[in-house]
Design a protein around this motif. Sequence first.
Motif, PDB file in Angstrom:
ATOM      1  N   PHE A  57      31.502  35.288  31.170  1.00  0.00           N
ATOM      2  CA  PHE A  57      30.752  35.899  30.080  1.00  0.00           C
ATOM      3  C   PHE A  57      29.764  34.915  29.492  1.00  0.00           C
ATOM      4  O   PHE A  57      28.601  35.217  29.239  1.00  0.00           O
ATOM      5  N   VAL A  58      30.277  33.708  29.266  1.00  0.00           N
ATOM      6  CA  VAL A  58      29.437  32.675  28.686  1.00  0.00           C
ATOM      7  C   VAL A  58      28.302  32.337  29.638  1.00  0.00           C
ATOM      8  O   VAL A  58      27.145  32.207  29.235  1.00  0.00           O
ATOM      9  N   PHE A  63      26.872  34.174  31.715  1.00  0.00           N
ATOM     10  CA  PHE A  63      25.898  35.254  31.781  1.00  0.00           C
ATOM     11  C   PHE A  63      24.863  35.153  30.683  1.00  0.00           C
ATOM     12  O   PHE A  63      23.742  35.631  30.808  1.00  0.00           O
ATOM     13  N   ALA A  64      25.259  34.552  29.568  1.00  0.00           N
ATOM     14  CA  ALA A  64      24.383  34.550  28.401  1.00  0.00           C
ATOM     15  C   ALA A  64      23.439  33.367  28.376  1.00  0.00           C
ATOM     16  O   ALA A  64      22.595  33.277  27.501  1.00  0.00           O
ATOM     17  N   ILE A  65      23.578  32.446  29.294  1.00  0.00           N
ATOM     18  CA  ILE A  65      22.737  31.251  29.258  1.00  0.00           C
ATOM     19  C   ILE A  65      21.362  31.586  29.814  1.00  0.00           C
ATOM     20  O   ILE A  65      21.272  32.099  30.932  1.00  0.00           O
TER      21      ILE A  65
END
Lengths: 606, 482
Positions: B297-298, B300-302
């Motif tokens: 999840f993390v 994906f957000a970068i």
Amino acid sequence: MSDSEQAPDSAIYSKDYWDLVFEQLGRRKLFRAGMGVLALLYGLVIFAPFLAGDRPFSFEGVDRAAYGSSLNSLRAVTNGMLKLVSATDDEYLAGLQESGTLGADGVPQTRAGALLLETDAMDLRLDVVAFYLPDTAEAEQAALLAFRNKLSEGKAAFAGGDAPKAAELLGEAKNITRDLRKTLRPLSPAKPELGGVALQSRRTLPLWEALWPREIFFMVLWILLASWPVWNRMLNRVVLGGDREEVRRWRRRKAFGVLGLSVLASLGWYATFGDGDDMYKNAPHKAGLISGAMVALPEGQLLGEGDGVFEPTWPPLTYGLAETHTEEMFRPPTWWWWAEIDEAGKYVRGPKANAEGQGGFKAAVTPVDVRAGEPERNSSMRHIAGVDELGRDFLTRLVWGGRISLTVGILSAILLTVIGVVFGCLAGYFGGRIDVAIMRLIEVLQAIPAFFLILMTMAFIPADVISPIFAIVIVIALIRWTGVARLVRGEFLRLREQEFVIAAQALGFSNRRTIFRHVLPNAMGPVLVSAAFAVAAGILTESAVSFLGFGIRPPEASWGSLVNESKNASNWWIQLFPGALIFITVTCYNLVGDAVRDALDPKMKR
Amino acid sequence: MVPTTLGIALVVFTIFHAAPGDPATVMIGAGTGGQLGQDTDVEGMVEKFRRDHGLDRSLFVQFFDYVGPLNLDRDGIPWFSSPHTERATRQVELSDGTEIDEGKVMAIGHLPKTSDEDAERFDAARVVLSDDEAGEAAWSAAVKALAEGGDEARPALLSGLHLIAESAATRQAGIGRLIGALETNTGAEFSVPKERLEALGDVARIRACFAWYFANGGFRVQNTGADWWGGLFVGDLRREMQSGREVGPELVKRLKVTVPLALSSVLLSYLFALPLGIFSARNHGKRRDGLVTIALFVLFAIPTFWAGLMLILTFGKTGLDLLPVVGLHDKDAADLGYWAYGWDTVLHSILPVLTMTYSSLAYLSRQMRAGMMDTLQQDYIRTARAKGLSETMVIYKHALRNSMIPVLTLLASVLPILIGGSIIIEKVFDVPGMGRYAFDGLLKRDFNIIMATTILVGVMTQVGILLSDITYSIVDPRIRNE
């Protein structure tokens, strides 16, 4: 009414769709965490003027520079008025033609219009002078009043058509200005023996006066939305007595009430304070306090008498948006190990310790200029996020740049959702050729990678014709709506076969009514989820486009364009902080979107 | 595929021309970096640029010239000739109020009906006339030859005048002879008012000749040797507008850099996403799955550019200094031996490929996990377990194929994202690939580069969609047997 004796918030009452959704959402910790962080971020950027700026909340003192320049320019403005009144219309027009401003926008084409401008300028100056005159200086106030009266007599004469009389009166007024300059000459604290009028300290509210009405709208909106859990619960309990039916009926009223209150607040602000200031212009306070052009004294105290001192209350980050400290160019965050600068202005240790000059621009090294309200030279709070190339505090730029990043994200998501829903409705409900045409369009648009297309369109829109912020919102929306349209179309195709639609059509409802009141509300679930993810995607896209240089241009900043400010890897703070903020925001939106999707999924009840 | 490609071309073309501002001005401004001196004739440069690249033609002609198999190059085809002749003349007002025509001095190609030998003959005659030393006899022979040529000879003469005007070395006698030959050929007289002569000198005379030519049915035929075929349909991607290099070969060169990187990125992401998804689905609900989900999840957000920059900070010179961060080869890479060169390339590619991979990795493994979890809830899996099969057999022999279907179809969306996102990665890491080429084209606002890259990307996307449809039908017997 039926279940009012039951416990108002228990699970015994019958729940409608939104009750269920809100309940599911409330149970998910990640959703609350994500919303909390987002609320915090939005609050920080909405209240940016209170956090970072060079305007103090309130200022008590004397603006000697403004007083002096206003007093000295009275004569010039009166002279201008006199010339206008004495000339004829033809001469005025000829003068315009000579200066090339005949027919130009913003330049008054009649004498009366020009006189109005001069009157405004005169009023501005007279107000400043009157503002700082002490209450006790009756003679001087009378002199000022006499001057004002003479001016209005002259203007009345001109308006009445008697130009020669007006010229005569204004000529007398011009002579009065000479006397005024003598009688109203201010006392200089450095040379009190020269005499003069001791100006009285007054209070101004620079920060509040600089706010724009639209900023007030968002501030009030944020406050109402952030405190929603609190006041909503109170409202439900106290006013509505816990009646679920009432609560459901009140939902729309609450929504409009929140919006309405915000609009009212901003209108009220506009009525009181008028428009705001351009935040890219430095306020005179910091420079003035150092140079002596402004003196901070407790209100009512006379300049040169008494020894009270007034400390203005500054925002936490006391740096203006356009305020540069060129001697601190590319200084790392002041809590970093090599950020220390000695008295001469040289770095004490680290990679820049032995550099010749600063950044290769200057041969000499200048000491750090600690201005009014700023932390000490080596205090770790001085530049928490470092300094950029022009010497501007980076944290200030991050806070203000966040406004643009977050705005673009939300606006583009709203716009693309609206466009996508409209097209999806049309395609899904009517089918046939409309459907085919829309699907072809979607295919063509989806054949090019969205980012590529957005980048290309932004490249061809010149920044001076259309503001990049508008441009990028519209471009993102015009290219990314296809996903939402496909989703809505799918939902419509599914719902169109349902019985309630057939029933609605049998009852003779118009197409529009069927779509908007019956089918669309049921299709909104996936749309909300995709809207949340669309905001995240919008923020990522905008930052990437700005990073490549085709988005927001200086002096405005967005988080993406801030990353682009230095390609040098030793200026790590320039690259780290904006990206980290983007990352946090996108993560939160993804969390929220995920939680909404799970909450709307009937199979995933918790 | 073809209509969509045409649609893509249309979209790009519309954006290019619908944007505010004149395309030619924008391109000149962007190309020269905005460094036009005070005394350069900006308007003249812009005009020349527009004519050179056909930007003064009607929009339909421009579009179909770019796309169509027919070459509408300037005025190659008679029945599509754009009305240049009228626009090539200009009315100039004299001091006494009268107006005269002045024609634009430009290269005139031979008429299509002129045979090659005739063309050579006329050109030779023209050269003789321009030559100061040929002598009276040669000159009059040349004049006679040209007079006999009739209207076919005129382009040669006018080209000669154009050359003289361009070279700015006014060989006065040459001009006189050429104009005299033209007068003999056409039977007209070219008189120029004195004030224009004073203002412009010999150029005024040349312009008068051109004005007559345009007014009397002559149309410009640019003899570029261009043939009838050209445009997108024939694979002709034209030349870059600023540098003149051919777009096609340059694009191929860049693709050779980008495609391997993209393919290895796709391979890596599938390689890691599938096991990760399976692992997640098997350990669903346990803490391990939770951690993996959070990590993905993390990831994906970068933002891509930030990830690249952070990797450079960490592994580059200012950080741990483990990996090279700029370009694909070191400066002295050419000296290395074969294996060392390959190893150097690999080292340089690690960070770009990593940056390309992580987001599709996150996305794919989430999809894999969802698909696998869906499959594992099916009845036949329960049957398999009830039969006593080991978990490994259950997953890898039965569940995997069915859960991979949606993941394979995602190939269609992964590849275009890679190509599109490669702009950022190639800019951050300074890799000379297709993304960088597109970015440079955007900076210069070069229409041909942007068109070529966009169409290429669009085609690759559609190929990807096609591939995934084919794969879908191969893997899913339900569809195959329909």
